[in-house]
Write a protein that holds these residues in place. Structure first.
Motif, PDB file in Angstrom:
ATOM      1  N   SER A 133       0.825  -1.209   0.000  1.00 50.08           N
ATOM      2  CA  SER A 133       0.000   0.000   0.000  1.00 50.08           C
ATOM      3  C   SER A 133       0.858   1.258   0.000  1.00 50.08           C
ATOM      4  N   TRP A 187       0.737   4.212  -2.660  1.00 59.12           N
ATOM      5  CA  TRP A 187       0.432   5.545  -2.172  1.00 59.12           C
ATOM      6  C   TRP A 187       1.475   6.552  -2.636  1.00 59.12           C
ATOM      7  N   THR A 227      -6.816   5.190  -2.853  1.00 55.87           N
ATOM      8  CA  THR A 227      -5.439   4.956  -2.414  1.00 55.87           C
ATOM      9  C   THR A 227      -5.249   5.403  -0.969  1.00 55.87           C
ATOM     10  N   ASN A 228      -5.795   6.564  -0.628  1.00 57.25           N
ATOM     11  CA  ASN A 228      -5.695   7.054   0.752  1.00 57.25           C
ATOM     12  C   ASN A 228      -6.419   6.136   1.729  1.00 57.25           C
ATOM     13  N   ILE A 234      -4.237   2.849   2.152  1.00 59.25           N
ATOM     14  CA  ILE A 234      -3.049   3.017   2.991  1.00 59.25           C
ATOM     15  C   ILE A 234      -3.442   3.264   4.442  1.00 59.25           C
TER      16      ILE A 234
END
Length: 129
Positions: free
Chosen positions: A56, A60, A76-77, A80
């Motif tokens: 991740s 990121w 993506t945020n 992660i």
């Protein structure tokens, strides 16, 4: 005659260089092999949470460098953040994982710090055994 002497000297120098390079390479290889074996052992000791966080984190950072926006950035945020929380919880840092006032950047920073500490601990345990 003079050319023959120069050629013979060059052959001797070249042979010496090859032998020296071979010796240096073989000495370095043993050390590199030992380091690679240690790193490989640590790699196998990593938990699923650690491996997921690594993956991740890579995604990121790629998204940040490519200046991804919109739904991809949110996804993506979220990924992660979730993997960072799982990692922190697995390491025993639940108070940091459950902190609601931190943004994604702060959470990732804390997870990276805890991850680094855990890897260092694992490395020292491995080298002391």
């Amino acid at each position: 005659m003079g050319d023959q002497k120069i050629m013979n000297k060059l052959k001797i120098i070249f042979a010496g260089l090859i032998i020296s390079a071979t010796m240096l390479t073989s000495c370095g290889s043993n050390e590199e092999l030992a380091n690679a074996e240690t790193a490989k052992t640590i790699e196998f000791a990593k938990t699923t949470e650690m491996l997921n966080f690594e993956s991740s984190l890579k995604e990121w950072f790629q998204a940040k460098s490519q200046k991804v926006t919109g739904a991809s950035k949110v996804a993506t945020n979220n990924k992660i953040a979730e993997d960072a929380k799982l990692l922190l919880t697995s390491i025993g840092k639940t108070e940091i994982a459950n902190k609601t006032t931190q943004n994604t950047e702060e959470l990732v920073r804390e997870a990276m710090k805890a991850y680094s500490e855990k890897l260092t601990e694992m490395y020292h345990q491995q080298t002391n055994n």
